[in-house]
Design a protein around this motif. Sequence first.
Motif, PDB file in Angstrom:
ATOM      1  N   ASN A 164       0.846  -1.198   0.000  1.00 27.64           N
ATOM      2  CA  ASN A 164       0.000   0.000   0.000  1.00 27.64           C
ATOM      3  C   ASN A 164       0.878   1.243   0.000  1.00 27.64           C
ATOM      4  OD1 ASN A 164      -2.100   1.814   0.212  1.00 27.64           O
ATOM      5  ND2 ASN A 164      -2.212   1.645   2.440  1.00 27.64           N
ATOM      6  N   ASP A 172      -0.469   4.165  -1.114  1.00 27.12           N
ATOM      7  CA  ASP A 172      -1.453   5.240  -1.252  1.00 27.12           C
ATOM      8  C   ASP A 172      -1.216   6.351  -0.228  1.00 27.12           C
ATOM      9  OD1 ASP A 172      -3.605   6.722  -2.015  1.00 27.12           O
ATOM     10  OD2 ASP A 172      -5.124   5.403  -1.124  1.00 27.12           O
ATOM     11  N   ARG A 173      -1.138   7.593  -0.727  1.00 30.26           N
ATOM     12  CA  ARG A 173      -0.951   8.745   0.158  1.00 30.26           C
ATOM     13  C   ARG A 173      -2.265   9.289   0.693  1.00 30.26           C
ATOM     14  NH1 ARG A 173       2.838  10.213  -4.056  1.00 30.26           N
ATOM     15  NH2 ARG A 173       1.187  11.483  -4.964  1.00 30.26           N
ATOM     16  N   GLY A 174      -3.396   8.838   0.148  1.00 27.63           N
ATOM     17  CA  GLY A 174      -4.695   9.328   0.582  1.00 27.63           C
ATOM     18  C   GLY A 174      -5.023  10.658  -0.059  1.00 27.63           C
ATOM     19  N   THR A 175      -6.220  11.168   0.219  1.00 28.52           N
ATOM     20  CA  THR A 175      -6.652  12.460  -0.330  1.00 28.52           C
ATOM     21  C   THR A 175      -7.736  13.012   0.578  1.00 28.52           C
ATOM     22  OG1 THR A 175      -7.433  13.580  -2.331  1.00 28.52           O
ATOM     23  CG2 THR A 175      -8.490  11.495  -1.782  1.00 28.52           C
ATOM     24  N   GLU A 176      -8.170  14.245   0.287  1.00 27.88           N
ATOM     25  CA  GLU A 176      -9.240  14.882   1.060  1.00 27.88           C
ATOM     26  C   GLU A 176     -10.474  14.993   0.188  1.00 27.88           C
ATOM     27  OE1 GLU A 176     -10.164  19.114   3.321  1.00 27.88           O
ATOM     28  OE2 GLU A 176      -8.107  18.378   3.213  1.00 27.88           O
ATOM     29  N   GLN A 185     -10.564  13.323   5.425  1.00 25.36           N
ATOM     30  CA  GLN A 185      -9.385  12.640   4.945  1.00 25.36           C
ATOM     31  C   GLN A 185      -9.745  11.202   4.597  1.00 25.36           C
ATOM     32  OE1 GLN A 185      -6.687  14.409   4.464  1.00 25.36           O
ATOM     33  NE2 GLN A 185      -5.550  12.744   3.530  1.00 25.36           N
ATOM     34  N   ASN A 220      -8.307   7.470   2.839  1.00 31.89           N
ATOM     35  CA  ASN A 220      -7.205   6.646   2.334  1.00 31.89           C
ATOM     36  C   ASN A 220      -7.792   5.309   1.917  1.00 31.89           C
ATOM     37  OD1 ASN A 220      -4.886   4.835   2.126  1.00 31.89           O
ATOM     38  ND2 ASN A 220      -3.712   6.475   3.081  1.00 31.89           N
ATOM     39  N   ALA A 267      -5.492   2.088   2.446  1.00 34.60           N
ATOM     40  CA  ALA A 267      -5.485   1.504   3.791  1.00 34.60           C
ATOM     41  C   ALA A 267      -6.785   0.758   4.070  1.00 34.60           C
ATOM     42  CB  ALA A 267      -5.259   2.595   4.831  1.00 34.60           C
ATOM     43  N   ASP A 268      -7.906   1.358   3.640  1.00 32.47           N
ATOM     44  CA  ASP A 268      -9.207   0.693   3.847  1.00 32.47           C
ATOM     45  C   ASP A 268      -9.267  -0.624   3.083  1.00 32.47           C
ATOM     46  OD1 ASP A 268      -9.915   2.817   5.381  1.00 32.47           O
ATOM     47  OD2 ASP A 268     -11.114   3.811   3.836  1.00 32.47           O
ATOM     48  N   SER A 271      -6.093   6.904  -4.150  1.00 31.02           N
ATOM     49  CA  SER A 271      -7.274   7.558  -3.577  1.00 31.02           C
ATOM     50  C   SER A 271      -7.668   8.789  -4.379  1.00 31.02           C
ATOM     51  CB  SER A 271      -7.007   7.958  -2.123  1.00 31.02           C
ATOM     52  OG  SER A 271      -6.908   6.825  -1.289  1.00 31.02           O
TER      53      SER A 271
END
Length: 644
Positions: free
Chosen positions: A63, A65-69, A74, A76, A79-80, A122
């Motif tokens: 993983n 992934d940096r995630g996003t808003e 927030q 991700n 992670a999910d 994301s």
Amino acid sequence: MKNTIAKALEVTRMELTLFKRFPKLRLSVAGIIVIPALYALIYLVSVWDPASRTGSLQASIVNLDRGTEARGQQVNLGADLARSLQEKHTFGFVESQDAEQARRDVRLGKSLFALIIPADFSANAIGGETPGAGKPVIYASEGNNYTGAGFAKRFAAELGHQVNEMLNEKRWTLVLGEAAGSTEKLGRLRDGIFKLRDGAHALDEGLGKAGEGSSKIAAGTGTLAENVTALSGGVKQLASGARTLEAKAPPASDLQAVKDGASQLAAGEKAMQQGLGQLNAGADKLVAGAIDMRDQTKGIPIVGGKVSAGAAQLADGAAQLQSGLRTTAQGQAKLAGGAAALDGGVTKLADGFAAYAGGVSKLASSFPADDKMDALARGSNELLGATRQLSGGLGQLRTGSSQLSGGLDLLADSLPAGVAGLTGTARGLAHSVEPAIEIDAPVETNGAGFAPNFLPVALWLGATMTAFIFHLRRLPESADGYPRASLLLGKLGVLWLINLAQAVLIFMMAAFVLQIHVVHMAGLALTMAAAVLTFMLLILALVRLFGDAGKAVALILLILQMSSAGGVTPVELTNAFYRNVSPFLPFTWVVRAVRASMFGAYGSEWLSALGMVLLFAGIAFLVAMLAGKWKFVPPQEHRPAMDI
């Protein structure tokens, strides 16, 4: 017909005598009866419920992934997704932080596949600008296990569906959250409207009272103006009479009469002075009340300006009345002086007594009547009451205005500044994620994918058929006394030549007839040659240990190896027994060597697998050389095992 059946039964009885003449035949027949069922049992148990064991197949999750808003929250998805997959345990997922190491584990056969979630997963998936913008990578090796790679491909399709469902759930969660906030704001808006309505009612009621008070002020003002006019005329007539009295002073002979008249005049002057004082005080209050009403009514919506203007005019009139009252006071002062002069000029009183009496009469008749003075007082009182009522109405109007203002403020605060819409396109939002599949050691066709399993089976079958043609324990009596190694190698000479011919033909069929793309031709050729020679040695060793029953054991060993080698499905999908015995069976390493040489699987490491095959060959050679005894026969009995 009866004769035919009778003869058939006679032949059957003759065949049954074999069991009496050869007791070992009974064991052979028992084995023949049991082996097919055992054969089926071994294979079916190995493939009984593979779906329930997919959790034993190791797979890597990387993983990045940096995630996003999204909408202030927030998110991700990587992670999910990793957490969800590990909870479901569809495969034995192991987290890793190194994408290249995960790919290397797949190539070496340590992992069935690797799921690599990119850093912008994301952001691309949530945006939904284009279909399949979110692209997790499924890295698998068809060469390592064709069926296992098929699992990875099916997992990729299911993964896309799962992630798209998860995205839709998150989007709906955000939408429903905003809907809940909108419901709360709608409640506040409803409260604001109710307050606005109550304030409007209060404002309307206050305006009604203000209108009534304004009407009464107008009526009182009219009455006051009428009485002030009458008072002004009377004062003027009084002044005219006083001048007439001054011109016609009485003679000295009428002093006594003048004194009497002066006494009456003094009494009248005193009464007038008191009345003028009261009138002047009332005028002062009228001026102050009119000015106060003018200032208080300026802010009244709609009618405030008119009421204020009327109040201003009333104040001006009251001021004029006050000025007139001052003039009257001055006249009264002059009248007092005249009375003094009259008292001093008693000698002239007699001559002007008649004129004096007429002037006094005229002066008395010029004063306003008592009912008009009472009306003036009532008008002032009504004006005061109306002013108070107007003040109360204005207070209610102010309260209603405050409620109205508060309701409008609440209404303004409850309204959202704007409505945030979903970004992206319809297809992009519906299919935001589409996994990308990367294949190592690709296999061109389905048949080629099963070749690593069926080529060794064909070689084993060839070795088994060779064992049925030749007596594996018989040698001519002329070889009696030769060294064991010489006897074994000599026996294997013809057998291996046949086996090598079988291997060459199978190799040519795979490479040139089926045109399977082979990455390492020499490696595949060496593997097949070593495999068939090893298989022949194993069968020979079993026959040397168990006699001809060793051939039946070889058949059982074949199905056991097919079930445990992972040639068709990953061995992790079988039960613990097959997984434990797999590394100790030559088939496992032959399949691995064929995959590595044919497809470049396992990092093309076919030499190490080939070394394991040769290790089994060495062990089988020692067993075949040392176990059992050779049966030396005369030349006439040194013949094939089959009647040809």
